[in-house]
Design a protein around this motif. Structure first.
Motif, mmCIF file in Angstrom:
data_model
loop_
_atom_site.group_PDB
_atom_site.id
_atom_site.type_symbol
_atom_site.label_atom_id
_atom_site.label_comp_id
_atom_site.label_asym_id
_atom_site.label_seq_id
_atom_site.Cartn_x
_atom_site.Cartn_y
_atom_site.Cartn_z
ATOM 1 N N PRO A 62 23.040 52.404 95.034
ATOM 2 C CA PRO A 62 22.310 52.715 93.801
ATOM 3 C C PRO A 62 22.433 54.188 93.403
ATOM 4 O O PRO A 62 22.683 55.047 94.243
ATOM 5 C CB PRO A 62 20.854 52.397 94.154
ATOM 6 C CG PRO A 62 20.862 51.722 95.466
ATOM 7 C CD PRO A 62 22.165 52.010 96.119
ATOM 8 N N ASP A 63 22.226 54.461 92.138
ATOM 9 C CA ASP A 63 22.147 55.834 91.660
ATOM 10 C C ASP A 63 20.938 56.482 92.343
ATOM 11 O O ASP A 63 19.805 56.008 92.198
ATOM 12 C CB ASP A 63 21.993 55.851 90.135
ATOM 13 C CG ASP A 63 21.816 57.246 89.599
ATOM 14 O OD1 ASP A 63 20.659 57.732 89.584
ATOM 15 O OD2 ASP A 63 22.830 57.848 89.188
ATOM 16 N N VAL A 64 21.187 57.539 93.086
ATOM 17 C CA VAL A 64 20.146 58.176 93.898
ATOM 18 C C VAL A 64 18.967 58.648 93.046
ATOM 19 O O VAL A 64 17.805 58.427 93.398
ATOM 20 C CB VAL A 64 20.740 59.346 94.719
ATOM 21 C CG1 VAL A 64 19.659 60.135 95.414
ATOM 22 C CG2 VAL A 64 21.745 58.822 95.734
ATOM 23 N N ASN A 65 19.234 59.298 91.937
ATOM 24 C CA ASN A 65 18.147 59.813 91.102
ATOM 25 C C ASN A 65 17.304 58.690 90.512
ATOM 26 O O ASN A 65 16.078 58.786 90.476
ATOM 27 C CB ASN A 65 18.701 60.713 89.999
ATOM 28 C CG ASN A 65 19.308 61.979 90.578
ATOM 29 O OD1 ASN A 65 18.791 62.542 91.535
ATOM 30 N ND2 ASN A 65 20.431 62.399 90.021
ATOM 31 N N LYS A 111 15.149 57.189 93.328
ATOM 32 C CA LYS A 111 13.998 58.039 93.646
ATOM 33 C C LYS A 111 12.900 57.920 92.587
ATOM 34 O O LYS A 111 11.717 57.950 92.914
ATOM 35 C CB LYS A 111 14.433 59.498 93.782
ATOM 36 C CG LYS A 111 15.164 59.787 95.067
ATOM 37 C CD LYS A 111 15.557 61.254 95.125
ATOM 38 C CE LYS A 111 16.306 61.585 96.380
ATOM 39 N NZ LYS A 111 16.699 63.003 96.426
ATOM 40 N N LYS A 112 13.285 57.797 91.329
ATOM 41 C CA LYS A 112 12.291 57.668 90.252
ATOM 42 C C LYS A 112 11.422 56.435 90.425
ATOM 43 O O LYS A 112 10.263 56.425 90.037
ATOM 44 C CB LYS A 112 12.982 57.579 88.884
ATOM 45 C CG LYS A 112 13.506 58.868 88.354
ATOM 46 C CD LYS A 112 14.121 58.616 86.982
ATOM 47 C CE LYS A 112 14.948 59.782 86.509
ATOM 48 N NZ LYS A 112 15.624 59.494 85.227
ATOM 49 N N ARG A 113 11.984 55.393 90.999
ATOM 50 C CA ARG A 113 11.280 54.113 91.114
ATOM 51 C C ARG A 113 10.428 53.990 92.372
ATOM 52 O O ARG A 113 9.652 53.058 92.498
ATOM 53 C CB ARG A 113 12.281 52.969 91.058
ATOM 54 C CG ARG A 113 12.981 52.894 89.718
ATOM 55 C CD ARG A 113 14.051 51.828 89.724
ATOM 56 N NE ARG A 113 14.787 51.822 88.486
ATOM 57 C CZ ARG A 113 14.524 51.008 87.472
ATOM 58 N NH1 ARG A 113 13.535 50.139 87.558
ATOM 59 N NH2 ARG A 113 15.245 51.067 86.375
ATOM 60 N N PRO A 118 6.050 58.819 99.351
ATOM 61 C CA PRO A 118 6.467 58.842 100.764
ATOM 62 C C PRO A 118 7.839 58.202 101.013
ATOM 63 O O PRO A 118 8.517 58.551 101.952
ATOM 64 C CB PRO A 118 5.384 58.061 101.495
ATOM 65 C CG PRO A 118 4.382 57.660 100.488
ATOM 66 C CD PRO A 118 4.826 58.088 99.142
ATOM 67 N N LEU A 119 8.265 57.284 100.155
ATOM 68 C CA LEU A 119 9.537 56.602 100.363
ATOM 69 C C LEU A 119 10.729 57.366 99.796
ATOM 70 O O LEU A 119 11.861 57.153 100.226
ATOM 71 C CB LEU A 119 9.491 55.199 99.755
ATOM 72 C CG LEU A 119 8.495 54.252 100.393
ATOM 73 C CD1 LEU A 119 8.460 52.936 99.640
ATOM 74 C CD2 LEU A 119 8.821 54.022 101.865
ATOM 75 N N LYS A 120 10.499 58.247 98.848
ATOM 76 C CA LYS A 120 11.595 59.006 98.233
ATOM 77 C C LYS A 120 12.386 59.798 99.268
ATOM 78 O O LYS A 120 13.592 59.973 99.147
ATOM 79 C CB LYS A 120 11.057 59.965 97.170
ATOM 80 C CG LYS A 120 10.537 59.266 95.956
ATOM 81 C CD LYS A 120 9.986 60.254 94.959
ATOM 82 C CE LYS A 120 9.349 59.476 93.828
ATOM 83 N NZ LYS A 120 9.168 60.253 92.637
#
Length: 146
Positions: A119-122, A125-127, A131-133
């Protein structure tokens, strides 16, 4: 979550090695263990071919592939050997689409594997909740053991 999205999310719980649905699964989650025992089928590439056939186009498989923390039935193998055998079997079926999250710097040194296009990393992370980012950047392509 299934109750929140009854028209979009359907969760099936059972034996992933025998599961199938007409249009295929969007995702399959697999634990390395069943009843406290390591599943030997996961070290066989044919198992992964069969699982891949049960995915929708773009579907993914996420697997707990263990690590040193695994206590196998066969005392000639430690958990890291079983993990590597599982990853090698997966790699034969998903050669350029296998990613590993290794928690070897933690007390419980287990690892997760994810199939599919990364997946697109950015966007990923937005989703995720805060704590999971942290874990997104820890995923790496599987390159095999040296």
């Amino acid at each position: 979550m299934e109750a929140q999205y009854p028209d979009r999310l359907f969760i099936h719980i059972g034996n992933a090695l025998n599961a199938s649905i007409r249009d295929g699964f969007s995702g399959i989650l697999i634990d390395l263990f069943s009843k406290g025992v390591v599943i030997p089928e996961l070290q066989n590439p044919q198992t992964w071919y069969n699982l891949r056939k049960n995915l929708k186009r773009g579907g993914r498989i996420m697997v707990n592939v263990g690590g040193n923390c695994v206590e196998p039935e066969d005392i000639r193998k430690d958990g890291s050997v079983i993990m590597e055998e599982t990853l090698k079997a997966m790699h034969k079926v998903f050669p350029n689409e296998l990613f590993v999250l290794s928690l070897d710097s933690r007390k419980e040194d287990s690892s997760l594997a994810l199939t599919g296009e990364f997946p697109d990393v950015n966007e990923w992370k937005k989703r995720l909740k805060k704590p999971l980012k942290f874990y997104v950047d820890m995923w790496a392509p599987y390159k095999g053991s040296s």
